[in-house]
Design a protein around this motif. Structure first.
Motif, short mmCIF file in Angstrom:
data_model
loop_
_atom_site.label_atom_id
_atom_site.label_comp_id
_atom_site.label_asym_id
_atom_site.label_seq_id
_atom_site.Cartn_x
_atom_site.Cartn_y
_atom_site.Cartn_z
N LEU A 134 35.77 34.58 48.55
CA LEU A 134 35.32 33.21 48.85
C LEU A 134 34.54 32.57 47.72
O LEU A 134 34.63 31.39 47.46
CB LEU A 134 34.42 33.26 50.09
CG LEU A 134 35.11 33.12 51.45
CD1 LEU A 134 34.06 33.25 52.56
CD2 LEU A 134 35.82 31.77 51.54
N ASP A 135 33.77 33.41 47.02
CA ASP A 135 32.94 32.86 45.95
C ASP A 135 33.71 32.65 44.63
O ASP A 135 33.14 32.37 43.60
CB ASP A 135 31.72 33.75 45.70
CG ASP A 135 32.09 35.16 45.29
OD1 ASP A 135 33.31 35.43 45.12
OD2 ASP A 135 31.20 36.00 45.13
N GLY A 136 35.04 32.87 44.69
CA GLY A 136 35.85 32.62 43.50
C GLY A 136 35.88 33.78 42.52
O GLY A 136 36.44 33.67 41.44
N LYS A 137 35.23 34.89 42.91
CA LYS A 137 35.18 36.04 42.00
C LYS A 137 35.99 37.22 42.53
O LYS A 137 36.39 37.22 43.69
CB LYS A 137 33.72 36.46 41.80
CG LYS A 137 32.90 35.37 41.15
CD LYS A 137 31.48 35.82 40.95
CE LYS A 137 30.69 34.73 40.23
NZ LYS A 137 29.26 34.94 40.37
N CYS A 138 36.20 38.21 41.67
CA CYS A 138 36.93 39.39 42.11
C CYS A 138 36.02 40.61 42.08
O CYS A 138 35.65 41.11 41.01
CB CYS A 138 38.15 39.61 41.20
SG CYS A 138 39.14 40.99 41.74
N TYR A 141 41.77 39.55 36.42
CA TYR A 141 42.71 39.20 37.49
C TYR A 141 43.65 38.12 36.98
O TYR A 141 43.22 37.17 36.32
CB TYR A 141 41.91 38.68 38.69
CG TYR A 141 42.74 38.32 39.90
CD1 TYR A 141 42.99 39.26 40.90
CD2 TYR A 141 43.27 37.04 40.03
CE1 TYR A 141 43.75 38.92 42.01
CE2 TYR A 141 44.03 36.70 41.14
CZ TYR A 141 44.27 37.65 42.12
OH TYR A 141 45.02 37.31 43.22
N VAL A 142 44.93 38.25 37.30
CA VAL A 142 45.88 37.20 36.94
C VAL A 142 46.43 36.59 38.21
O VAL A 142 46.93 37.29 39.09
CB VAL A 142 47.04 37.76 36.07
CG1 VAL A 142 48.03 36.64 35.73
CG2 VAL A 142 46.49 38.39 34.79
N ILE A 147 41.04 35.55 35.62
CA ILE A 147 39.66 35.57 36.11
C ILE A 147 39.07 36.96 35.85
O ILE A 147 39.61 37.96 36.33
CB ILE A 147 39.63 35.25 37.63
CG1 ILE A 147 40.21 33.84 37.87
CG2 ILE A 147 38.21 35.36 38.19
CD1 ILE A 147 40.80 33.65 39.23
N GLU A 148 38.01 37.01 35.08
CA GLU A 148 37.37 38.30 34.80
C GLU A 148 36.86 38.91 36.10
O GLU A 148 36.15 38.25 36.86
CB GLU A 148 36.20 38.12 33.83
CG GLU A 148 36.60 37.72 32.42
CD GLU A 148 36.66 36.20 32.20
OE1 GLU A 148 36.85 35.45 33.19
OE2 GLU A 148 36.52 35.78 31.03
N LYS A 149 37.27 40.15 36.34
CA LYS A 149 36.79 40.84 37.55
C LYS A 149 35.39 41.40 37.30
O LYS A 149 34.94 41.49 36.15
CB LYS A 149 37.73 42.00 37.91
CG LYS A 149 39.18 41.60 38.16
CD LYS A 149 40.05 42.81 38.50
CE LYS A 149 41.53 42.46 38.50
NZ LYS A 149 42.42 43.60 38.72
N ASP A 150 34.73 41.84 38.35
CA ASP A 150 33.41 42.48 38.18
C ASP A 150 33.52 43.67 37.22
O ASP A 150 32.60 43.95 36.46
CB ASP A 150 32.87 42.96 39.54
CG ASP A 150 32.41 41.80 40.41
OD1 ASP A 150 32.48 40.63 39.94
OD2 ASP A 150 31.99 42.05 41.56
#
Ligand code: GBH
Length: 446
Positions: free
Chosen positions: A365-369, A420-421, A429-432
């Motif tokens: 939800l927060d746009g992150k992985c 993440y692609v 998107i860079e994951k944690d």
């Protein structure tokens, strides 16, 4: 602690990331054709776009730079740089020249894999690995690449996971080109593959100043459940045993003994005595030219114990930690024992050319992985690698992979990336885990 010279890197491979499969007169590879056949790829996807790295390579380098890795292992698509008449394709070569320049500008050392599974279809049509000429084609390709990348690349890996090439591609047919060779054909093809390696080594040494060379098999090391010496020795022997309880793909000695020790294991000549390919002294000399590193892809392993003095493979208990792909149990000690066995037998410094985790990542939800399991996996494996580093010459570690990509017959459905692609729009998107690996590198090199 790892020292300042330790190489932290990331790995990828051409067909899995580049996309643009018909740009700039690139010719077809066996994967371009294999993916067209319905049912071959679990989710029906293919390599036509994936990470779009052929176009976005500068963005790839930016990701690597921010990550803080010293090295990037990628592979060259033979089909981009050599055409169907076996002539160089300058546009394809330019792509890799530009990529290397961009890497070097950012202080990242390119580690080039020459063959990561995307065989030109036109060579396959001439018999592929069963055609004796394949090693000459490979030598020519190597000559073209090393000359084009002169002054840019000195670290080469000839072939990635010969076991998977042979077993998955030519034995069970799960990978391109989807064939089912007999034992006799397998042995001939393996020998030809080793000759490809040998001829490439000769060319690289000739063309590249201060080169380092290796090849990158995979293995699934035996992990002893206790520190008993007898158990260790039995696990070691099992790891290098020619015929063992898991199949062709993981055999270590059939590929690595000729390369590092100058001949196939003794059992090879006994077990296969009726179906041996022609093997000459010159072949073995060519195959066993000195290398610089033992590269190895290690993701997982199996536990072994002793019962009545016999080695017994332990089952994983129900609910054992595992990744989102059926072969990937979390066995951190596999990396420790793998490098120990390899160094003990082949006596060269080791580099982990791949290690990584597949999880069912999605954007929160927060746009992150938030891929906690991957972070945990990397930490656990690096603890074990560090333990080995204190005892043995270990030069580096490449995480597989920089980003999510085309996972062969599993298609786009399996994610190993630190980035993440989003395959709908190409967003990255860079994951944690990207930030965690960055921190680990900074911490480790302090
Ligand atoms: C590597 O192969 C490849 O080099 C890379 O392209 C790929 O994307 C990456 O790893 C992730 O899969 O005997 O139980 O291990 C994968 C390594 C080795 C995994 C053989 C499957 C067979 C089953 N593979 N293994 S097992």
């Amino acid at each position: 602690m790892f020292n300042k010279d330790f190489i932290f890197g990331c790995a990828t491979a051409s067909y899995q990331i580049e996309g643009s499969i018909d740009k700039d007169s690139k010719v077809l590879s066996i994967w371009d054709n294999f993916t067209k056949i319905k049912g071959n790829i679990i989710d029906g996807s293919d390599g036509s776009i994936v990470c779009d790295s052929y176009i976005k390579y500068k963005d790839d380098v930016r990701l690597l730079k921010n990550l803080g890795v010293k090295a990037y292992r990628f592979s060259i698509a033979w089909t981009r740089v050599i055409d169907e008449n076996n002539n160089p394709n300058q546009k394809g070569l330019d792509y890799y020249i530009n990529l290397c320049k961009e890497l070097l500008k950012n202080n990242i050392t390119p580690y080039v894999t020459l063959y990561h599974w995307d065989l030109p279809q036109w060579i396959m049509d001439k018999g592929g690995v069963l055609n004796d000429e394949i090693s000459d084609f490979f030598a020519y390709y190597t000559d073209v690449v090393t000359k084009a990348l002169d002054g840019l690349v000195k670290d080469y890996i000839t072939i990635n996971e010969p076991q998977c090439i042979m077993h998955l591609g030519f034995r069970v047919g799960a990978h391109a080109p989807g064939l089912k060779y007999t034992d006799k054909e397998m042995l001939q093809a393996i020998h030809n593959l080793l000759l490809c390696h040998g001829k490439a080594v000769r060319i690289i040494r000739k063309n590249v100043k201060n080169s380092t060379i290796g090849f990158a098999p995979c293995s699934r090391p035996m992990v002893p459940v206790s520190e008993d010496k007898e158990l260790y020795d039995k696990c070691y022997n099992k790891y290098f045993e020619l015929v063992n309880d898991y199949e062709f793909p993981n055999r270590v000695s059939i590929y690595s003994d000729p390369i590092f020790l100058g001949d196939y294991p003794k059992e090879y000549y006994l077990v296969f005595k009726d179906i041996l390919p022609k093997i000459t002294k010159e072949d073995l000399k060519l195959i066993s030219q000195p290398l610089d590193y033992i590269y190895q892809n290690i993701y997982t392993g199996n536990y072994y114990s002793l019962k009545d003095n016999e080695l017994v493979k332990e089952d994983f208990y129900f609910g054992y930690p595992e990744g989102n792909i059926d072969w990937l149990q979390v066995v951190p000690k596999s990396i420790y024992y793998g490098v120990k066995y390899l160094n003990q037998r082949y006596k060269l410094p080791v580099i982990i050319s791949e290690n990584g985790f597949c999880s069912n990542d999605f954007i929160s939800l927060d746009g992150k992985c938030h891929d906690m399991q991957r972070i945990d996996y990397i930490k656990r494996y690096l603890i074990e690698l560090e333990k080995a580093f204190k005892e043995l010459p270990i030069k580096g570690y490449f995480y597989w992979s920089l980003f999510d990509n085309f996972e062969w017959n599993s298609g786009l459905s399996k994610r190993f990336g630190l980035v993440y692609v989003d395959y709908r729009n190409g967003n990255r998107i860079e994951k944690d885990s990207y930030y965690a690996y960055k921190e680990i590198i900074e911490e480790a090199l302090k």
